[in-house]
Design an enzyme around this catalytic site. Sequence first.
Site, short mmCIF file in Angstrom:
data_model
loop_
_atom_site.label_atom_id
_atom_site.label_comp_id
_atom_site.label_asym_id
_atom_site.label_seq_id
_atom_site.Cartn_x
_atom_site.Cartn_y
_atom_site.Cartn_z
N GLU A 79 38.09 31.44 35.68
CA GLU A 79 37.08 31.32 36.73
C GLU A 79 35.86 30.61 36.16
O GLU A 79 34.78 30.64 36.75
CB GLU A 79 36.74 32.68 37.33
CG GLU A 79 36.36 33.75 36.34
CD GLU A 79 36.15 35.10 37.00
OE1 GLU A 79 35.32 35.18 37.90
OE2 GLU A 79 36.79 36.07 36.58
N CYS A 111 39.00 37.48 37.99
CA CYS A 111 39.58 37.96 36.73
C CYS A 111 41.08 38.22 36.83
O CYS A 111 41.72 38.62 35.86
CB CYS A 111 38.87 39.23 36.27
SG CYS A 111 37.11 38.97 36.02
N HIS A 233 41.63 46.09 33.18
CA HIS A 233 40.70 44.97 33.16
C HIS A 233 39.34 45.55 32.79
O HIS A 233 38.91 46.55 33.39
CB HIS A 233 40.65 44.29 34.53
CG HIS A 233 39.46 43.39 34.68
ND1 HIS A 233 39.23 42.36 33.79
CD2 HIS A 233 38.42 43.39 35.55
CE1 HIS A 233 38.11 41.76 34.13
NE2 HIS A 233 37.59 42.37 35.19
#
Length: 390
Positions: A79, A111, A233
């Site tokens: 990103e 993400c 994450h």
Amino acid sequence: MKIGIDKIGFYTPHLYVDMNKLAVSRGVEPEKFTIGIGQDRMALAPITQDSVTLAANAALEILDEEDREKIDYVIFGTESGVDNSKSAAVYVHGLLGLNPYARSVEVKQACFGATAAIQMAKGHIALHPESKVLVLGSDIARYGLNTSGESTQGAGAVAMVISKDPRIMVLEEQEVCLTDDIMDFWRPVYSDKAYVDGKFSNEQYILFFQKVWKAYKEKTGLQLKDFEAICYHLPYTKMGLKALRTVLDETTENVQERLKGNYQISTQYNRNVGNIYTGSLYLSLLSLLELNEDLSPGARIGLYSYGSGAVGEFFTGVLEPDYRDHLNTEAHKQLFEGRKEVTVSEYEAIFQEVLPTDGSSVELDITEDPATICLAGIKEHSRQYVNKNR
Ligand code: COA
């Protein structure tokens, strides 16, 4: 057919900021950053590193000649891409000297990008069992100086070779994904910094986790006791813990202790790097695999991926018998030990040093950057990358 992670590499720039010192400089208690957010050090990218070079450096440490021949698909999740048209994967393909008969693309969903790339790779290998796919997750997380997101910045990349009969981890078939159109974090095309509704993004991250975990349990019949660890994450290391805590009362104390213990181990690398967006989940997996010496082959690991905007996914992997022999633990130890601390004012100066946006050319000094692959400048609107080994 068994398909999964055959190799996993990592790169982070050679500079970092101490979060205790950043806290003092920002007038907050250091414990807010080290305990409340859960970060000790924040990796800082010099101007000679971008998402392309970070990914290429991460891949460099794992690829051998056979990989270079057999990789016929490069999928780059990011990103913080460098071009709105040409994919970052094509640059990396060239810098690494891969077989020209390959497909190279970039994928984007905050993400979540590298997870999308892994699932695409799985499908590709299922159709073409002799192929190998290079999956990259590479980003520089920038929120801006003196912003509330500043303590959750970072820079780095993870590179993975996905193949049949993988030597590290087999990816299991069942997974659950979830999409909902929300504005918790985004970066408009005109901005080099992300916009974020921090509290909302935290809530959504947890809500998505609860939903995909519930659906996963219903679909598979598996429970927390069936997992040795769950990797998350990690925009910052406290984030995954907040999600994990919401489901722990489903299981016994023993299992709770195991999951919490492995959570701590799985966050060590991230704690010293910061947020690397697409690569964060895989950096956490790497931290677990390289730092936990008690994991047994056959152990099942849960993986929770979240990309703001938002897409979430829960999927799983099982460790292969000799997985430990295929990790680069010592090289990563040296990478961390070889980093250089910068002061807060040096960090601020480096952060504000940006590439020209008016189309002018620039030549960068790469002699101070120990990375093998660097950005040496921009000439006639084209990024000039250098692989010092070629
Ligand atoms: N000692 C220990 N903990 C402390 C503390 C101290 N002295 N001072 C504060 N804290 C804790 C707070 O209690 C809070 O913990 P909690 O979330 O468990 O309640 C934590 O530190 C953060 O404090 P908070 O006031 O919420 O921080 P903030 O307003 O500066 O923002 C984020 C934190 C994460 C919202 C912000 O950094 C952000 O927007 N980051 C980017 C977005 C992001 O990462 N989203 C995640 C989903 S992808």
